[in-house]
Design an enzyme around this catalytic site. Sequence first.
Site, PDB file in Angstrom:
ATOM      1  N   SER A 192       0.827  -1.212   0.000  1.00 32.23           N
ATOM      2  CA  SER A 192       0.000   0.000   0.000  1.00 32.23           C
ATOM      3  C   SER A 192       0.861   1.262   0.000  1.00 32.23           C
ATOM      4  O   SER A 192       1.697   1.420  -0.882  1.00 32.23           O
ATOM      5  CB  SER A 192      -0.961  -0.064   1.185  1.00 32.23           C
ATOM      6  OG  SER A 192      -2.124   0.631   0.866  1.00 32.23           O
TER       7      SER A 192
ATOM      8  N   LYS B 274       4.166   1.941  -2.479  1.00 33.94           N
ATOM      9  CA  LYS B 274       4.589   3.139  -3.229  1.00 33.94           C
ATOM     10  C   LYS B 274       6.052   3.429  -2.858  1.00 33.94           C
ATOM     11  O   LYS B 274       6.896   3.723  -3.707  1.00 33.94           O
ATOM     12  CB  LYS B 274       3.724   4.358  -2.869  1.00 33.94           C
ATOM     13  CG  LYS B 274       2.189   4.139  -2.932  1.00 33.94           C
ATOM     14  CD  LYS B 274       1.431   5.426  -2.626  1.00 33.94           C
ATOM     15  CE  LYS B 274       0.073   5.257  -1.932  1.00 33.94           C
ATOM     16  NZ  LYS B 274      -0.992   4.618  -2.629  1.00 33.94           N
TER      17      LYS B 274
ATOM     18  N   TRP C 147     -10.068   0.475  -4.728  1.00 33.66           N
ATOM     19  CA  TRP C 147      -9.465   1.782  -4.383  1.00 33.66           C
ATOM     20  C   TRP C 147      -8.082   1.911  -5.035  1.00 33.66           C
ATOM     21  O   TRP C 147      -7.707   2.953  -5.561  1.00 33.66           O
ATOM     22  CB  TRP C 147      -9.392   1.882  -2.852  1.00 33.66           C
ATOM     23  CG  TRP C 147      -8.978   3.205  -2.293  1.00 33.66           C
ATOM     24  CD1 TRP C 147      -7.906   3.448  -1.479  1.00 33.66           C
ATOM     25  CD2 TRP C 147      -9.638   4.463  -2.443  1.00 33.66           C
ATOM     26  NE1 TRP C 147      -7.849   4.769  -1.128  1.00 33.66           N
ATOM     27  CE2 TRP C 147      -8.911   5.417  -1.706  1.00 33.66           C
ATOM     28  CE3 TRP C 147     -10.786   4.887  -3.138  1.00 33.66           C
ATOM     29  CZ2 TRP C 147      -9.266   6.764  -1.636  1.00 33.66           C
ATOM     30  CZ3 TRP C 147     -11.138   6.232  -3.066  1.00 33.66           C
ATOM     31  CH2 TRP C 147     -10.382   7.148  -2.330  1.00 33.66           C
TER      32      TRP C 147
ATOM     33  N   HIS D 253      -7.800  -5.704  -0.052  1.00 35.09           N
ATOM     34  CA  HIS D 253      -6.552  -4.979   0.234  1.00 35.09           C
ATOM     35  C   HIS D 253      -5.877  -5.572   1.478  1.00 35.09           C
ATOM     36  O   HIS D 253      -6.398  -5.454   2.586  1.00 35.09           O
ATOM     37  CB  HIS D 253      -6.944  -3.521   0.476  1.00 35.09           C
ATOM     38  CG  HIS D 253      -5.799  -2.581   0.579  1.00 35.09           C
ATOM     39  ND1 HIS D 253      -5.030  -2.234  -0.508  1.00 35.09           N
ATOM     40  CD2 HIS D 253      -5.283  -1.898   1.647  1.00 35.09           C
ATOM     41  CE1 HIS D 253      -4.103  -1.366  -0.122  1.00 35.09           C
ATOM     42  NE2 HIS D 253      -4.237  -1.155   1.181  1.00 35.09           N
TER      43      HIS D 253
HETATM   44  C1  GCU Z   1      -5.250   4.858   2.003  1.00 39.18           C
HETATM   45  C2  GCU Z   1      -4.685   5.633   0.833  1.00 39.18           C
HETATM   46  C3  GCU Z   1      -3.911   4.726  -0.134  1.00 39.18           C
HETATM   47  C4  GCU Z   1      -2.896   3.889   0.624  1.00 39.18           C
HETATM   48  C5  GCU Z   1      -3.585   3.169   1.752  1.00 39.18           C
HETATM   49  C6  GCU Z   1      -2.641   2.377   2.680  1.00 39.18           C
HETATM   50  O1  GCU Z   1      -6.279   4.028   1.581  1.00 39.18           O
HETATM   51  O2  GCU Z   1      -5.752   6.293   0.203  1.00 39.18           O
HETATM   52  O3  GCU Z   1      -3.246   5.487  -1.110  1.00 39.18           O
HETATM   53  O4  GCU Z   1      -2.257   3.011  -0.258  1.00 39.18           O
HETATM   54  O5  GCU Z   1      -4.225   4.100   2.594  1.00 39.18           O
HETATM   55  O6  GCU Z   1      -1.471   2.668   2.764  1.00 39.18           O
HETATM   56  O7  GCU Z   1      -3.143   1.459   3.353  1.00 39.18           O
END
Ligand code: GCU
Length: 353
Positions: free
Chosen positions: A190, A194, A281, A333
């Site tokens: 997540s 990134k 998402w 997720h």
């Molecule tokens: C939020 C955010 C995402 C990210 C996620 C996470 O949902 O919007 O961009 O990847 O958190 O890190 O769990």
Amino acid sequence: MLKKLLTSRSVPPLPHAVSPAEWETLRPEMLKSLQDNVYGRMPAAVPVTSNITERDPAFLANRAIYDKVTISFAYAGRDYSFPVQIIQPKFRRKVPYFITLSFRSSVFDRYLPAEEIVSRGFGIAIVQYTSVAGDDNDFESGLGPMADDRTAPDAPGKIALWAYAASRTADYLLTRPECDAKNLIVIGHSRLGKTALVCGAHDERFAFVISNDSGCSGAAITRGKYGEDIAFITKTFPYWFAPRYAEYADRENALPFDQHWLLALTAPRHLLVGSAVEDTWADPASEFLSCRAASPAWELYGLPGLRSFDRLAVPGEKYHEGYIGYHLRPGAHFMARTDWCRYMDYIAAHRNK
Ligand code: GCU
């Protein structure tokens, strides 16, 4: 079909190059563009020192050694440090290490099947992200002050600082005699997926770069993406990014690139992208398309990028033949045991000798 999908979303191609040498000359410009517009400047590497503060020589039923290490360095006249936990499997001459950017510090965590990873011969270095710099707008503590003036449009955001810490962890790991320098891995889920991508793009010592469900501003193509977009992410998490990124809210077409540039900066090393079908998402289709759009970078080296059918992936599928590995997991997720097993299978098959 995939080409058509990319065209219909106006995804710009990778910068044009005809040889690996030419591609190498483009790398610094591509990194700079990503820094200027999305993640902010990456601070320069500086030498680190390390101090083992805790050791358990009989960890995990005496099959591993556990070390808690403090990594320290000086940058622009200030001293910084952060903790890392190392789990080294015993009875192995060379150990490929996962540097895992982790949400929590516990070794036994729902996102980290530590015992299974170690039993397969991999080492683990846990970088717990908020012990590096808080997941908030505070740039006073941890590595925060390295961002210097946060009003500068290209000031580093927290993603850059977490990625920097993973690279400094690599500096330390590479001094350990058992560390397999040819098979260093960076992995995250997540927001930390990134981060793993940003780290792997900048730091060519990582042989495998792994993004799990990283979505918006991670592996997913931004133009025409479902779920999260630049407007939402820069409003909710402005401190993850360079301040300039917010200028692209609802103007994704104005970006001089798309996220496949970030993926392509891993070439010719191995890139692994994992998606989950219910994770709308993050948008699995946009993550998959991004792998496809990044593939020409590997092809320049005469290597296969993503080897897949000419259609979107279906749940349960994995593509492990090329230098880009991709899988689409059923479910939501999460950083699941299934994801880890896929990544370990891929690395076992493609490990550098
Ligand atoms: C939020 C955010 C995402 C990210 C996620 C996470 O949902 O919007 O961009 O990847 O958190 O890190 O769990």
